[in-house]
Enzyme design. Structure first.
Site, PDB file in Angstrom:
ATOM      1  N   GLU A   1     -15.114  -6.977   3.755  1.00  0.00           N
ATOM      2  CA  GLU A   1     -15.537  -6.863   5.162  1.00  0.00           C
ATOM      3  C   GLU A   1     -16.681  -7.833   5.496  1.00  0.00           C
ATOM      4  OE1 GLU A   1     -14.601  -4.389   3.270  1.00  0.00           O
ATOM      5  OE2 GLU A   1     -13.463  -2.931   4.434  1.00  0.00           O
TER       6      GLU A   1
ATOM      7  N   GLU B   1      -9.822   2.064   1.274  1.00  0.00           N
ATOM      8  CA  GLU B   1     -10.180   3.305   1.969  1.00  0.00           C
ATOM      9  C   GLU B   1      -8.993   4.272   1.982  1.00  0.00           C
ATOM     10  OE1 GLU B   1     -11.580   1.175   5.565  1.00  0.00           O
ATOM     11  OE2 GLU B   1     -13.526   2.072   5.141  1.00  0.00           O
TER      12      GLU B   1
HETATM   13  C1  1HE Z   1      -2.414  -9.962   7.249  1.00  0.00           C
HETATM   14  C2  1HE Z   1      -3.433  -9.287   6.538  1.00  0.00           C
HETATM   15  C3  1HE Z   1      -4.299  -8.451   7.283  1.00  0.00           C
HETATM   16  C4  1HE Z   1      -2.282 -10.475   5.145  1.00  0.00           C
HETATM   17  N1  1HE Z   1      -4.101  -8.355   8.603  1.00  0.00           N
HETATM   18  N2  1HE Z   1      -2.267  -9.826   8.559  1.00  0.00           N
HETATM   19  N3  1HE Z   1      -8.440  -7.444   4.714  1.00  0.00           N
HETATM   20  C5  1HE Z   1      -8.589  -8.660   4.133  1.00  0.00           C
HETATM   21  O1  1HE Z   1      -9.547  -9.366   4.376  1.00  0.00           O
HETATM   22  C6  1HE Z   1      -7.474  -9.122   3.245  1.00  0.00           C
HETATM   23  C7  1HE Z   1      -6.716 -10.257   3.915  1.00  0.00           C
HETATM   24  N4  1HE Z   1      -5.504 -10.613   3.182  1.00  0.00           N
HETATM   25  C8  1HE Z   1      -5.533 -11.377   2.048  1.00  0.00           C
HETATM   26  O2  1HE Z   1      -6.570 -11.702   1.501  1.00  0.00           O
HETATM   27  C9  1HE Z   1      -4.190 -11.816   1.497  1.00  0.00           C
HETATM   28  O3  1HE Z   1      -3.235 -11.753   2.540  1.00  0.00           O
HETATM   29  C10 1HE Z   1      -3.679 -10.930   0.328  1.00  0.00           C
HETATM   30  C11 1HE Z   1      -4.530 -11.173  -0.905  1.00  0.00           C
HETATM   31  C12 1HE Z   1      -3.690  -9.447   0.688  1.00  0.00           C
HETATM   32  C13 1HE Z   1      -2.208 -11.290   0.029  1.00  0.00           C
HETATM   33  O4  1HE Z   1      -2.102 -12.687  -0.221  1.00  0.00           O
HETATM   34  P1  1HE Z   1      -0.665 -13.380  -0.197  1.00  0.00           P
HETATM   35  O5  1HE Z   1      -0.851 -14.814  -0.601  1.00  0.00           O
HETATM   36  O6  1HE Z   1       0.312 -12.560  -0.971  1.00  0.00           O
HETATM   37  O7  1HE Z   1      -0.156 -13.298   1.330  1.00  0.00           O
HETATM   38  P2  1HE Z   1      -0.645 -14.105   2.601  1.00  0.00           P
HETATM   39  O8  1HE Z   1       0.133 -15.380   2.714  1.00  0.00           O
HETATM   40  O9  1HE Z   1      -2.121 -14.231   2.674  1.00  0.00           O
HETATM   41  O10 1HE Z   1      -0.228 -13.095   3.766  1.00  0.00           O
HETATM   42  C14 1HE Z   1       1.126 -12.907   4.145  1.00  0.00           C
HETATM   43  C15 1HE Z   1       1.130 -12.590   5.640  1.00  0.00           C
HETATM   44  O11 1HE Z   1       0.456 -11.345   5.839  1.00  0.00           O
HETATM   45  C16 1HE Z   1       0.363 -13.630   6.421  1.00  0.00           C
HETATM   46  O12 1HE Z   1       0.942 -13.734   7.686  1.00  0.00           O
HETATM   47  P3  1HE Z   1       1.905 -14.990   8.059  1.00  0.00           P
HETATM   48  O13 1HE Z   1       2.166 -14.812   9.504  1.00  0.00           O
HETATM   49  O14 1HE Z   1       1.143 -16.227   7.706  1.00  0.00           O
HETATM   50  O15 1HE Z   1       3.142 -14.792   7.199  1.00  0.00           O
HETATM   51  C17 1HE Z   1      -0.998 -13.013   6.560  1.00  0.00           C
HETATM   52  O16 1HE Z   1      -1.714 -13.470   7.674  1.00  0.00           O
HETATM   53  C18 1HE Z   1      -0.639 -11.536   6.719  1.00  0.00           C
HETATM   54  N5  1HE Z   1      -1.735 -10.687   6.351  1.00  0.00           N
HETATM   55  N6  1HE Z   1      -3.324  -9.632   5.229  1.00  0.00           N
HETATM   56  C19 1HE Z   1      -3.118  -9.039   9.205  1.00  0.00           C
HETATM   57  N7  1HE Z   1      -5.268  -7.745   6.697  1.00  0.00           N
HETATM   58  C20 1HE Z   1     -10.931   0.370   9.466  1.00  0.00           C
HETATM   59  S1  1HE Z   1     -11.852  -0.937   9.011  1.00  0.00           S
HETATM   60  C21 1HE Z   1     -11.132  -1.679   7.633  1.00  0.00           C
HETATM   61  C22 1HE Z   1     -11.746  -3.024   7.412  1.00  0.00           C
HETATM   62  C23 1HE Z   1     -10.896  -3.911   6.578  1.00  0.00           C
HETATM   63  O17 1HE Z   1      -9.859  -3.556   6.087  1.00  0.00           O
HETATM   64  S2  1HE Z   1     -11.474  -5.514   6.372  1.00  0.00           S
HETATM   65  C24 1HE Z   1     -10.462  -6.198   5.159  1.00  0.00           C
HETATM   66  C25 1HE Z   1      -9.281  -6.911   5.738  1.00  0.00           C
END
Ligand code: 1HE
Length: 263
Positions: free
Chosen positions: A139, A119
């Site tokens: 989502e 977005e």
């Molecule tokens: C996060 C987020 C997040 C990572 N909010 N903390 N978005 C998603 O569903 C995507 C969610 N994220 C992922 O699928 C993956 O993190 C990635 C593919 C983006 C990256 O993977 P990777 O292996 O490089 O990293 P990771 O180990 O998954 O994440 C590193 C850290 O970032 C980890 O935290 P930690 O405390 O374990 O180190 C993750 O939890 C954190 N992290 N993504 C919070 N999104 C206005 S409405 C909009 C609606 C949406 O956007 S819905 C889609 C949400």
């Protein structure tokens, strides 16, 4: 390059390089997921772009462009429907300012461009991806819906039918398919360098023409054909009144001082 006062851990770093602003979202440890504070900072920048800036590069730190909504914050806050509506309206406000603020925005994308990250990218006017970039709208899997403008901006780029399919399946599309669908305009080895090069070129256009290009075309696509054509004429006349710049640029062509349009 001059920088506005900013420390290394600032969520939004702003560097002014001549007439280009380089805006860097800096939450790589969270994959640049956007919490309320980050969205407020984006809003604040696009509410008050320094007057010398003719184009903006939007980039992010780390291997992923943006993981969308900060799911940790959302999970912790257990927002009510009305609280989440307020959050969505904050995203809409910030991204509207980016899209309709009159200054071209060029996004440099890498890795995950997902959910709210897509977005964010869709509010930019030119999108450059490197070869690691990929796109998704997860989502549905998270039990939520889009709230940062995707139903308007992403659907217009890829068509509503394609957006429905992507959301239902959670399918991840690679950079080539993303380019075919219009999510990336360019694929580059170094997205940041290409985005900066494009921003410098775009900032060299007539300022009022750029203003018209980034505000009028999207607005006119909301109008009937008859209103759109009338508005187009008015905007053409308004741009034309910047007489010195127009006369100078037209004169450059007439006197053969500028390049032709050719491959
Ligand atoms: C996060 C987020 C997040 C990572 N909010 N903390 N978005 C998603 O569903 C995507 C969610 N994220 C992922 O699928 C993956 O993190 C990635 C593919 C983006 C990256 O993977 P990777 O292996 O490089 O990293 P990771 O180990 O998954 O994440 C590193 C850290 O970032 C980890 O935290 P930690 O405390 O374990 O180190 C993750 O939890 C954190 N992290 N993504 C919070 N999104 C206005 S409405 C909009 C609606 C949406 O956007 S819905 C889609 C949400």
């Amino acid at each position: 390059m001059t920088a506005t006062p900013a420390s290394a851990d600032d969520v939004l770093n702003i560097d002014i390089d001549g007439n280009v602003a380089i805006v860097t979202i800096n939450r790589p440890q969270m994959r640049n997921a956007l919490d309320e504070a980050a969205v407020a900072k984006i809003d604040a920048f696009f509410s008050n772009i320094p007057p010398e800036v003719g184009a903006v590069v939007l980039q992010t730190e780390g291997p992923h462009f943006c993981a969308g909504l900060d799911l940790k914050e959302h999970h912790a806050k257990r927002r009510s429907p009305t609280e989440f509506m307020r959050v969505c309206q904050g995203w809409h406000r910030a991204f509207d300012k980016m899209q309709h603020g009159g200054i071209p925005v060029i996004a440099a994308m890498q890795g995950a461009v997902v959910g709210g990250g897509l977005e964010l990218a869709a509010a930019a006017h030119v999108r450059v991806a490197d070869r690691t970039a990929y796109f998704a709208l997860p989502e549905g899997q998270r039990g939520i819906f889009t709230g940062g403008g995707a139903t308007v901006r992403v659907a217009r780029i890829i068509t509503p039918g394609r957006m429905i399919e992507l959301m239902l399946t959670g399918r991840v599309i690679d950079v080539e398919e993303g380019q075919r669908l219009g999510l990336a305009h360019y694929i580059a080895d170094d997205a940041r360098a290409t985005a900066l090069e494009l921003a410098r070129k775009i900032a060299g256009n007539a300022r009022l023409s750029n203003y018209a290009i980034v505000t009028a075309i999207n607005k006119i696509s909301d109008m009937s054909a008859t209103d759109g054509l009338y508005t187009e004429g008015l905007i053409m006349c308004m741009v034309q009144t910047a007489i010195d710049d127009v006369q100078g640029r037209l004169g450059d062509f007439v006197e053969k001082r500028t390049e032709k349009v050719q491959l």
